[in-house]
Design a protein around this motif. Structure first.
Motif, PDB file in Angstrom:
ATOM      1  N   HIS A  34       0.810  -1.219   0.000  1.00  0.00           N
ATOM      2  CA  HIS A  34       0.000   0.000   0.000  1.00  0.00           C
ATOM      3  C   HIS A  34       0.847   1.275   0.000  1.00  0.00           C
ATOM      4  O   HIS A  34       0.305   2.363   0.190  1.00  0.00           O
ATOM      5  CB  HIS A  34      -0.891   0.043   1.235  1.00  0.00           C
ATOM      6  N   VAL A  52      -7.288  -2.702  -2.624  1.00  0.00           N
ATOM      7  CA  VAL A  52      -6.992  -3.968  -1.967  1.00  0.00           C
ATOM      8  C   VAL A  52      -6.228  -4.865  -2.941  1.00  0.00           C
ATOM      9  O   VAL A  52      -6.794  -5.330  -3.933  1.00  0.00           O
ATOM     10  CB  VAL A  52      -8.280  -4.681  -1.512  1.00  0.00           C
ATOM     11  N   ASN A 102      -6.292  -7.062   5.104  1.00  0.00           N
ATOM     12  CA  ASN A 102      -5.476  -5.850   4.961  1.00  0.00           C
ATOM     13  C   ASN A 102      -4.138  -6.035   5.656  1.00  0.00           C
ATOM     14  O   ASN A 102      -4.059  -6.668   6.717  1.00  0.00           O
ATOM     15  CB  ASN A 102      -6.201  -4.643   5.560  1.00  0.00           C
ATOM     16  N   ASP A 113      -6.278   2.069   1.956  1.00  0.00           N
ATOM     17  CA  ASP A 113      -7.597   1.464   2.004  1.00  0.00           C
ATOM     18  C   ASP A 113      -8.382   1.651   0.716  1.00  0.00           C
ATOM     19  O   ASP A 113      -9.444   1.058   0.542  1.00  0.00           O
ATOM     20  CB  ASP A 113      -8.391   2.048   3.182  1.00  0.00           C
TER      21      ASP A 113
END
Length: 439
Positions: free
Chosen positions: A279, A290, A310, A287
């Protein structure tokens, strides 16, 4: 007032005599300019009794003082078609204004006033107390948040990373205006700040304006970067279980990993990408996307055990946690999810990534680094955030080294850090209709 000055790769850096570090990055093709100020303070610098004071101070610096009235920051910036906001994290508090290039003066004026003259009016402190308590209570409605607090409390017995950035509710109820104002005066001053300006501006005139506005502000006492809290090694698995009303179970698993400047950080970055997807280093935008081409997604989501997985990689001054967060499918017990998760950890320790996995991981790392430096505001954020951790080039260095990591190095750090004695397991077991689906 004199300032030391030098030029590096088109970026101008200088430090005022009062300690304010300034980084200027002119971008002639831009139509805007983004002003950021990073204070070297966060929940890491707090103590029991006043946890959450950095985040609360962040709110109070929007409440006026000096030449700024209550709420006037938003009004002044929006009237120019600009944007402004702030955030607080473990290691840093930051504020920014992104404005048309002709109004750089406004961003600099706002930040100089907030640094020198924030009022902390007692009535506004009380009003904001309720806002922050409500913010915290809103987070408590989410099982993932509850489990996260439990895990960090279990993981850290000495280091301030143990408490949430927003603070413990009891501290929020009992902190006084003087507690907050003392925190502001101790940490929010030139000698503990980094000012970053990025966009379309003329460097010499901007430097002169910065010196005019900020040089008169008292330096403040230099804050040591090290804090007197060092977490002792964990000697065995720690776990925590919550039993609460709900319809789904949740599972979170964390492992202690070293600070981001550690020599193993690049291998852990690539491990994170292979295992749970990447990420980016800054982490505030993860967020929105994904990753689906990683081992945990394929095993847990495609295997109908979890609806979401996550991965959170820590970019911190001190050792922190590599954190995995699982939302389990309906009627899936935490025992089933744990067995599947740990089997993937064991597999990474036993079976190094193949060429395709390494290629995907490298592409993700490269793409997110480009995204986190795409646009004037993001460039300023990346420069200042990394400078606060170590140096503005830290992100580039980490990415470059991560792209050179081998499968054998990933396997090595997996064996070293992803161990039973080094992990913390947190479970949220939902109670539905008076019955629970524990284990």
């Amino acid at each position: 007032m004199q300032a030391s000055f030098h030029l590096l790769d088109g970026i101008q850096e200088f430090t005022l005599e009062n300690g304010l570090q300034v980084i200027l990055k002119p971008v002639a093709t831009s139509s805007v300019v983004s002003t950021w100020i990073f204070y070297k303070v966060g929940s890491r610098n707090e103590k029991m009794g006043t946890t959450g004071s950095s985040h609360w101070c962040e709110h109070m610096l929007f409440k006026g003082g000096g030449k700024l009235g209550k709420g006037e920051v938003h009004t002044l910036v929006s009237n120019e078609g600009g944007r402004n906001n702030a955030f607080t994290d473990h290691d840093v508090t930051a504020y920014y204004e992104t404005l048309p290039k002709e109004r750089l003066d406004l961003g600099l004026f706002i930040e100089s006033e907030r640094m020198a003259n924030s009022a902390f009016d007692p009535a506004e402190v009380e009003s904001e107390r309720q806002v922050i308590i409500s913010e915290r209570e809103g987070s408590e409605n989410y099982p993932q948040y509850q489990v996260r607090e439990e895990i960090f409390s279990e993981a850290f017995h000495q280091h301030p990373y143990m408490w949430p950035v927003i603070g413990w509710k009891n501290d929020l109820k009992n902190m006084t205006r003087d507690d907050l104002y003392s925190h502001y005066r101790k940490f929010y001053h030139p000698n503990n700040a980094i000012l970053v300006v990025c966009g379309n501006f003329e460097a010499s005139s901007t430097s002169a304006e910065i010196k005019r506005l900020f040089s008169k502000i008292p330096a403040g006492v230099k804050i040591p970067n090290k804090i007197p809290f060092k977490e002792l090694p964990q000697k065995g698995e720690r776990s925590t279980k919550l039993i609460e009303p709900g319809t789904l179970n949740y599972l979170s698993i964390a492992y202690h990993v070293p600070e981001i400047t550690h020599e193993d950080a690049p291998a852990l970055i690539t491990l994170s990408a292979v295992l749970g997807g990447w990420h980016g280093l800054i982490g505030f935008f993860g967020d929105r996307f994904v990753p689906r081409t990683n081992r945990l997604y394929k095993r847990l989501v495609e295997g109908n055990i979890a609806s979401e997985v996550n991965t959170y990689f820590p970019v911190n001054i001190d050792p922190n946690l590599l954190y995995f967060d699982l939302t389990l499918n309906q009627d899936i017990k935490t025992k089933v999810a744990k067995e599947a998760f740990f089997s993937e950890i064991d597999r990474l320790r036993d079976v190094p990534p193949n060429d395709d996995e390494m290629k995907v991981a490298s592409n993700q790392i490269r793409a997110w680094h480009a995204y986190e430096n795409d646009g004037i505001g993001l460039q300023a954020l990346s420069i200042g955030y990394m400078e606060r951790i170590q140096s503005r080039n830290l992100g580039d260095s980490l990415v470059e080294k991560s792209l050179q990591i081998t499968p054998a190095e990933i396997q090595r750090v997996a064996k070293h850090y992803l161990t039973e004695k080094n992990r913390i397991v947190g479970e949220f077991n939902a109670v539905n209709g008076g019955e629970t689906s524990i284990v």
